[in-house]
Design an enzyme around this catalytic site. Structure first.
Site, PDB file in Angstrom:
ATOM      1  N   SER A 198       0.794  -1.224   0.000  1.00 13.65           N
ATOM      2  CA  SER A 198       0.000   0.000   0.000  1.00 13.65           C
ATOM      3  C   SER A 198       0.833   1.284   0.000  1.00 13.65           C
ATOM      4  O   SER A 198       1.534   1.551  -0.961  1.00 13.65           O
ATOM      5  CB  SER A 198      -0.932  -0.072   1.193  1.00 13.65           C
ATOM      6  OG  SER A 198      -1.928   0.885   1.085  1.00 13.65           O
ATOM      7  N   ASP A 238      -3.483   6.103  -2.953  1.00 13.53           N
ATOM      8  CA  ASP A 238      -2.247   5.548  -2.392  1.00 13.53           C
ATOM      9  C   ASP A 238      -1.821   4.351  -3.254  1.00 13.53           C
ATOM     10  O   ASP A 238      -2.403   4.089  -4.311  1.00 13.53           O
ATOM     11  CB  ASP A 238      -2.398   5.193  -0.905  1.00 13.53           C
ATOM     12  CG  ASP A 238      -3.250   3.962  -0.698  1.00 13.53           C
ATOM     13  OD1 ASP A 238      -4.016   3.599  -1.611  1.00 13.53           O
ATOM     14  OD2 ASP A 238      -3.150   3.330   0.377  1.00 13.53           O
ATOM     15  N   ASP A 253      -2.125   1.141  -3.294  1.00 10.97           N
ATOM     16  CA  ASP A 253      -3.015   0.056  -3.722  1.00 10.97           C
ATOM     17  C   ASP A 253      -4.442   0.560  -3.920  1.00 10.97           C
ATOM     18  O   ASP A 253      -5.386  -0.235  -4.004  1.00 10.97           O
ATOM     19  CB  ASP A 253      -2.969  -1.145  -2.769  1.00 10.97           C
ATOM     20  CG  ASP A 253      -3.428  -0.807  -1.371  1.00 10.97           C
ATOM     21  OD1 ASP A 253      -3.507   0.390  -1.032  1.00 10.97           O
ATOM     22  OD2 ASP A 253      -3.705  -1.741  -0.594  1.00 10.97           O
ATOM     23  N   ASP A 276      -6.600   2.115  -1.987  1.00 12.06           N
ATOM     24  CA  ASP A 276      -7.690   1.997  -1.012  1.00 12.06           C
ATOM     25  C   ASP A 276      -7.844   3.268  -0.181  1.00 12.06           C
ATOM     26  O   ASP A 276      -8.656   3.326   0.733  1.00 12.06           O
ATOM     27  CB  ASP A 276      -7.574   0.745  -0.117  1.00 12.06           C
ATOM     28  CG  ASP A 276      -6.306   0.687   0.687  1.00 12.06           C
ATOM     29  OD1 ASP A 276      -5.504   1.646   0.644  1.00 12.06           O
ATOM     30  OD2 ASP A 276      -6.100  -0.338   1.378  1.00 12.06           O
ATOM     31  N   ALA A 293      -8.586   9.700   8.967  1.00  8.79           N
ATOM     32  CA  ALA A 293      -8.211  11.013   8.445  1.00  8.79           C
ATOM     33  C   ALA A 293      -7.323  10.860   7.208  1.00  8.79           C
ATOM     34  O   ALA A 293      -7.341  11.699   6.309  1.00  8.79           O
ATOM     35  CB  ALA A 293      -7.487  11.810   9.523  1.00  8.79           C
ATOM     36  N   ASN A 294      -6.576   9.747   7.128  1.00 11.70           N
ATOM     37  CA  ASN A 294      -5.686   9.541   5.980  1.00 11.70           C
ATOM     38  C   ASN A 294      -6.427   9.169   4.684  1.00 11.70           C
ATOM     39  O   ASN A 294      -5.794   8.903   3.671  1.00 11.70           O
ATOM     40  CB  ASN A 294      -4.619   8.492   6.315  1.00 11.70           C
ATOM     41  CG  ASN A 294      -5.202   7.114   6.610  1.00 11.70           C
ATOM     42  OD1 ASN A 294      -6.307   6.791   6.198  1.00 11.70           O
ATOM     43  ND2 ASN A 294      -4.450   6.296   7.327  1.00 11.70           N
ATOM     44  N   PRO A 315       2.478   3.179  18.291  1.00  8.27           N
ATOM     45  CA  PRO A 315       3.394   2.486  17.385  1.00  8.27           C
ATOM     46  C   PRO A 315       2.680   2.209  16.064  1.00  8.27           C
ATOM     47  O   PRO A 315       1.518   1.792  16.069  1.00  8.27           O
ATOM     48  CB  PRO A 315       3.697   1.172  18.119  1.00  8.27           C
ATOM     49  CG  PRO A 315       2.548   0.960  19.043  1.00  8.27           C
ATOM     50  CD  PRO A 315       1.949   2.293  19.360  1.00  8.27           C
ATOM     51  N   SER A 316       3.351   2.474  14.955  1.00  8.83           N
ATOM     52  CA  SER A 316       2.733   2.186  13.658  1.00  8.83           C
ATOM     53  C   SER A 316       2.616   0.674  13.487  1.00  8.83           C
ATOM     54  O   SER A 316       3.450  -0.085  13.977  1.00  8.83           O
ATOM     55  CB  SER A 316       3.605   2.767  12.540  1.00  8.83           C
ATOM     56  OG  SER A 316       3.304   2.127  11.322  1.00  8.83           O
ATOM     57  N   GLY A 317       1.594   0.248  12.771  1.00  9.66           N
ATOM     58  CA  GLY A 317       1.442  -1.173  12.475  1.00  9.66           C
ATOM     59  C   GLY A 317       1.818  -1.484  11.034  1.00  9.66           C
ATOM     60  O   GLY A 317       1.535  -2.569  10.531  1.00  9.66           O
TER      61      GLY A 317
HETATM   62  C1  G16 Z   1      -3.028   0.733   6.510  1.00 11.96           C
HETATM   63  C2  G16 Z   1      -4.343   0.471   7.181  1.00 11.96           C
HETATM   64  C3  G16 Z   1      -4.958   1.790   7.612  1.00 11.96           C
HETATM   65  C4  G16 Z   1      -3.988   2.556   8.487  1.00 11.96           C
HETATM   66  C5  G16 Z   1      -2.631   2.698   7.799  1.00 11.96           C
HETATM   67  C6  G16 Z   1      -1.563   3.264   8.710  1.00 11.96           C
HETATM   68  O1  G16 Z   1      -3.246   1.511   5.371  1.00 11.96           O
HETATM   69  O2  G16 Z   1      -5.180  -0.215   6.304  1.00 11.96           O
HETATM   70  O3  G16 Z   1      -6.144   1.507   8.287  1.00 11.96           O
HETATM   71  O4  G16 Z   1      -4.472   3.822   8.788  1.00 11.96           O
HETATM   72  O5  G16 Z   1      -2.168   1.436   7.376  1.00 11.96           O
HETATM   73  O6  G16 Z   1      -1.415   2.408   9.817  1.00 11.96           O
HETATM   74  P1  G16 Z   1      -0.275   2.589  10.882  1.00 11.96           P
HETATM   75  O7  G16 Z   1      -0.418   3.986  11.403  1.00 11.96           O
HETATM   76  O8  G16 Z   1      -0.545   1.545  11.905  1.00 11.96           O
HETATM   77  O9  G16 Z   1       1.036   2.426  10.193  1.00 11.96           O
HETATM   78  P2  G16 Z   1      -2.574   1.142   3.987  1.00 11.96           P
HETATM   79  O10 G16 Z   1      -3.240   2.064   3.028  1.00 11.96           O
HETATM   80  O11 G16 Z   1      -1.097   1.399   4.142  1.00 11.96           O
HETATM   81  O12 G16 Z   1      -2.901  -0.306   3.785  1.00 11.96           O
END
Ligand code: G16
Length: 534
Positions: free
Chosen positions: A62, A274, A276, A278, A369-370, A490-492
């Site tokens: 993504s 973005d 992908d 979404d 918000a993103n 923490p970011s996921g």
């Molecule tokens: C993914 C998730 C989103 C999330 C974003 C950032 O988006 O699908 O719900 O807001 O990551 O997550 P984090 O702050 O935990 O890094 P994408 O568009 O990268 O698949």
């Protein structure tokens, strides 16, 4: 199962490597992911046997840089897999080579899976160079457990979610082909825009930043279906630039500036997808050259206002709610609650959380918000047919529901929805922006040396419970500023801690974000240079 043992040797796990299931699946540098993809192919096959349905596996990272990759798993109705299966995903992903079969059997036993059931897995990929071989690893995983695959090749993430849902609803949701997707959405869009007052070509023009990714390719494919009712000017179409580099929805949202390579006229509507497709954010520049961002919060406000009005006009007494995360601008929450009088709820980051919260309501509009979001709705044709079907509002609702990809956030579907709403209401980007004024805000990243999960949060990520003293420090800092709010998590999806701050002025938001970053750096073991003031 014996075939798994043989085939898995072709996709060996590097010893000692452990990866966590993140916000949207596994995500890291592509070189670490071959074994993960094979194993997610195995897991999707088990999930398919268990649910007696088709499951989806999307190879994408993504918004991350081009070198990264990742995998998103899609459940039967097009939603993300459940928390229990995220646990199994982690279990399989981190099993050392010689214990893979044991872990596989453990899941089969725990879930009581009948291995004689057939399995079907849909696979898709984004445009990253690594996606081709990684999606082949997924296909290998599925076939080594005897599952059937359908390889959709290059598709957006939401297109694959849509295919899975179409398949499992036996075509009720639509036809599970890319062409079927274009047809369903474009027909609904054309029906809606018939309700718009005469629009000039300028009003039909939209500048689209494709992030140099799959969204650009798919937008090109879809264009003829829109019969010039939307005139897309595509930039960052992947012909030269790098994926997500200085462009795309994440770049525009976080940097609060226009992507490179887009030639924006004053007041012209622009949007960015973005990597992908979404997520989507809109923006424009005013006559003074000032950049204005219309993010996920503004999108949720526009769409929920429109839906609320239509429901009233159609005489439908349905409950509508907006679901946000901690990143939602304070002004948007205030506007939704105080002016629009809709229920607002806040969940943890990750559309899987928002999606489930939205399903608690008749109509749940959810947006991060993103720019990641959609509408989940109980409204269907049967309900609408009972409300004098000839009525304009009922017809509009019907087309609106068909235009929305209810399975997951979808940049293309959201874009068409926004374009249709603006057209019907005769609104410009400036009119939309004027609904409320965002509080100035800033997002920063801090890298820490240990596992970034040393930061633990509660209250939908709005408060930190560890490391000790961090939340107290944030509270003290926030008190120094007017209308201020800040949180860290923490970011996921990336190996960083994210910091968010908002306040009455941009200087205050920047200064608060910097001070909170310093607190994270000091209390959570930051690496590299200390964060500098902005
Ligand atoms: C993914 C998730 C989103 C999330 C974003 C950032 O988006 O699908 O719900 O807001 O990551 O997550 P984090 O702050 O935990 O890094 P994408 O568009 O990268 O698949």
């Amino acid at each position: 199962i014996e075939l798994v043992s043989q085939k898995s040797k072709l996709h060996p796990k590097p010893e000692g490597l452990t990866l966590q299931y993140g916000t949207a699946g596994f995500r890291t540098h592509a070189k670490h992911l071959d074994h993960i993809m094979f194993r997610m192919g195995l897991l999707a096959t088990l999930r398919s046997k268990k649910t007696k349905s088709t499951i989806g596996v999307m190879v994408t990272a993504s918004h991350n840089p081009e070198e990264d990759n990742g995998v998103k798993l899609i459940d039967p109705m097009g939603e993300m897999v459940t928390a229990a299966w995220e646990g199994y995903a982690t279990q399989l992903a981190n099993a050392e080579q010689d214990s893979l079969l044991k872990e596989l059997k453990d899941i089969i036993k725990k879930e009581d899976i009948d291995m004689s059931e057939p399995a079907s897995v849909y696979v898709g990929k984004d445009t990253r160079p690594s996606s081709a071989s990684l999606s082949q690893a997924v296909l290998d995983g599925v076939s080594s457990l005897g599952g059937k695959t359908h390889d959709y090749g290059l598709v957006t993430t939401p297109q694959l979610h849509y295919m899975v849902c179409c398949c499992n609803t036996h075509g009720c949701y639509g036809s599970p082909t890319v062409e079927g997707y274009y047809q369903k959405l474009s027909q609904a869009f054309l029906q809606l825009t018939q309700n718009a007052l005469n629009r000039t070509d300028d009003q039909k023009r939209l500048l689209v930043d494709g992030a140099n990714g799959i969204g650009a390719l798919k937008m090109r494919e879809m264009e003829p279906f829109l019969r010039s009712e939307l005139q897309v000017v595509l930039s960052n179409d992947g012909s030269s630039g790098k994926l997500n580099h200085m462009c795309g929805a994440d770049y525009v949202k976080v940097q609060q500036k226009a992507p490179q390579g887009m030639n924006m006229g004053v007041g012209e509507r622009c949007c960015s997808f973005d990597g992908d497709a979404d997520r989507i954010v809109y923006y424009y520049t005013d006559s003074k050259g000032c950049f204005h961002l219309l993010d996920g919060d503004k999108i949720a406000t526009l769409i929920s206002t429109y839906l609320k009005e239509l429901l009233t006009q159609a005489g439908l007494n349905l409950q509508i709610a907006v679901v946000q995360t901690a990143y939602a601008n304070g002004s948007s929450t205030r506007y939704l609650e105080d002016v629009m009088k809709v229920t607002v709820c806040c969940t943890k980051t990750g559309v899987k959380h928002l999606h489930h919260a939205a399903q608690e309501y008749d109509i749940g509009v959810y947006f991060e918000a993103n720019g990641h979001g959609t509408v989940s709705s109980l409204l269907n044709n049967a309900i609408l047919q009972r409300q004098s079907p000839g009525k304009r509002a009922v017809k509009l609702l019907e087309s609106t529901i068909n235009l929305i990809n209810q399975t997951v956030g979808d940049a293309i579907s959201d874009m068409l929805m926004i374009e249709a709403v603006l057209a019907i209401r005769g609104m410009s980007a400036q009119d939309w922006d004027a609904i409320y004024t965002d509080l100035p805000n800033r997002q920063l990243k801090v890298t820490v040396c240990a596992d970034r999960r040393v930061i633990d949060t509660t209250d939908a990520e709005r408060r930190a419970v560890s490391p000790e003293g961090l939340q107290d420090t944030i509270d003290t800092l926030v008190k120094k500023y007017k209308s201020a709010r800040s949180f860290v998590r923490p970011s996921g999806t990336e190996d960083v801690v994210r910091v968010y701050a908002e306040a009455d002025t941009q200087e205050s938001a920047d200064s608060l974000a910097h001070e909170v970053s310093l607190a994270v750096y000091r209390l959570a073991g930051g690496i590299g240079d200390e964060p500098k003031p902005l």
